[in-house]
Scaffold this active site. Sequence first.
Site, mmCIF file in Angstrom:
data_model
loop_
_atom_site.group_PDB
_atom_site.id
_atom_site.type_symbol
_atom_site.label_atom_id
_atom_site.label_comp_id
_atom_site.label_asym_id
_atom_site.label_seq_id
_atom_site.Cartn_x
_atom_site.Cartn_y
_atom_site.Cartn_z
ATOM 1 C CG PHE A 70 25.543 44.560 -79.916
ATOM 2 C CD1 PHE A 70 24.668 44.374 -78.865
ATOM 3 C CD2 PHE A 70 25.998 45.846 -80.171
ATOM 4 C CE1 PHE A 70 24.235 45.440 -78.082
ATOM 5 C CE2 PHE A 70 25.565 46.924 -79.409
ATOM 6 C CZ PHE A 70 24.683 46.722 -78.357
ATOM 7 C CB SER A 71 26.177 39.317 -83.463
ATOM 8 O OG SER A 71 24.940 39.027 -82.852
ATOM 9 C CB THR A 72 31.453 41.828 -83.427
ATOM 10 O OG1 THR A 72 30.685 42.792 -84.154
ATOM 11 C CG2 THR A 72 32.855 41.776 -84.002
ATOM 12 C CE LYS A 74 25.217 35.183 -82.456
ATOM 13 N NZ LYS A 74 24.848 36.547 -82.060
#
Length: 394
Positions: A70-72, A74
Site C-alpha cells: 500500500f502507501s509504503t 509512496k
Amino acid sequence: MTQNEIPATQMVVDPRFMPVADLFFRMFFSPGQGGGALACYLDGECVLDIWAGWAARDRRWNRDTVALSFSTGKGVASTVVHRLADRGLVKYDSPVAEYWPEFAAAGKDTITVRELMSHRAGLHKARGLVPGRFGLLDSEAVAVALAAAPPDPRRTTGPGYHAVTYGNLVAEIAARASGTSFEELVRTEIAGPLGVDEFWYRVPQDQRHRIARVFPKVNFLPAPWATAGAVLARTPGLRGLAEAGMAEGFDELMRSPRAHDSVMPGWNGVFTARALARMYAAIAGGGMIDDVRLLEKDTVAQLLEVQTRRRDYVLGIRANWRLGYHPAWIALRQQPLRSVGHYGFGGSGAFADPDTGLSVAFVTNRMGNAFTTLSDGRFPRLGAAAVTAARRAA
C-alpha cells in the site's frame, strides 16, 4: 557473502539485533496471524533479514515472498523523483506545470513540485475522480482528471494527505521530466542501482505466484464500504479522509488481482522487506550503499527537511511531511527526529534513520488487528526495538 549469494532458506540475524528478531517471531504463530518479513541495515550492512508465518492459509512465507504494501510505495516513488532531481531533470521549486503543462488548469499553474511532494497541492480527492469501480486502474485517465481538477482551497492553510493520488502525481512528473515511463524509471533508477528486482507496481506475470494473500477484508469500519464512505464524506472532520481514501469500490480493488496490472504508485507497490531496507539504507548512509551512490548528499539533506508542520486536514494530525516521506513513528519515547520513510495501510512500512545509520522495513499480509484493518502496533514496536539496538551498537 552478498544478498544474492545467500541460500533461499538462510536468514540473517546479527547478534546485536537478536531482541528485534525475537519480537518479530512472536508475532506470527498461527495462520490467522498471517505472515511477514523484516529487514534491517546498519551502516550499510544487512543485520537482519528474517521472515515467518503464512503467505496464505496453505502456504508458508519464504525468502522470496512479496507483499502488497500500500502507501509504503509512496516512499519508493518519491525516491525516483529525487534521483531525477540529482541530475537537474526536476527542480523542487519549479511549478509542476513546467514539466506537465496540462496541470496548470483550474488555477494550479503556481503549485510547485515541493508543495506537491509535501501534500500541499490540494489534489487529495480520489472519491469521484474517475468513473467506474475500477477506474483508478487507468493511470492515464487518472492523470488527465488530476490535471483538470481544481485544488482544494484548504491547501493554503495546511497539507492534506494525498492517500491515493500522490503516486499518480509524482509518477506523471517523473515521466514527463525524463521522457521515460515511470515503470522503467523504477527499474533503472531504483532496482538496477540497488541490485534488487522486487520494486514492483505492475507485477510481472511470472512472479505473481510469490505475492502473499492479503486478508482480512479491507474495510476498516463496521458498515459496508460504500455506505461508510458516503457517511464519512458528509461528516465534518472526516470528510477529507473519505475523499482521499474511500473511492467507490476501492475496497474490492485493493484485493483484486487486477491491482497488479497497473502502475498506481500511491498504493499498489509490491516489495520484499530486504528491497525496501536496502533503498532506505542508502538514505541512512547519506545517499550511499556499498559502492553505489543512489542520491547526492545535498539531495539527502533536502529530503530530510520538514516542509510543513501544519495540521493535515485529511489525517487530522501534524504529520511533519518531508519531500515524499514522513518521520518514523515508532513506540519509543526518544523518537528518531531526522528519520524519513513511509508506512502503508494495514501495517507495512519502511524508514531510514541517518542519526544511527539504520534502515528498517516490514511487510505483512495480515492487515491491522482484531479491531481495525487500518494499521496496528507491529511495525512501531519493531521499529522501536531496531532503533534501540542500533543506538546500543553505536
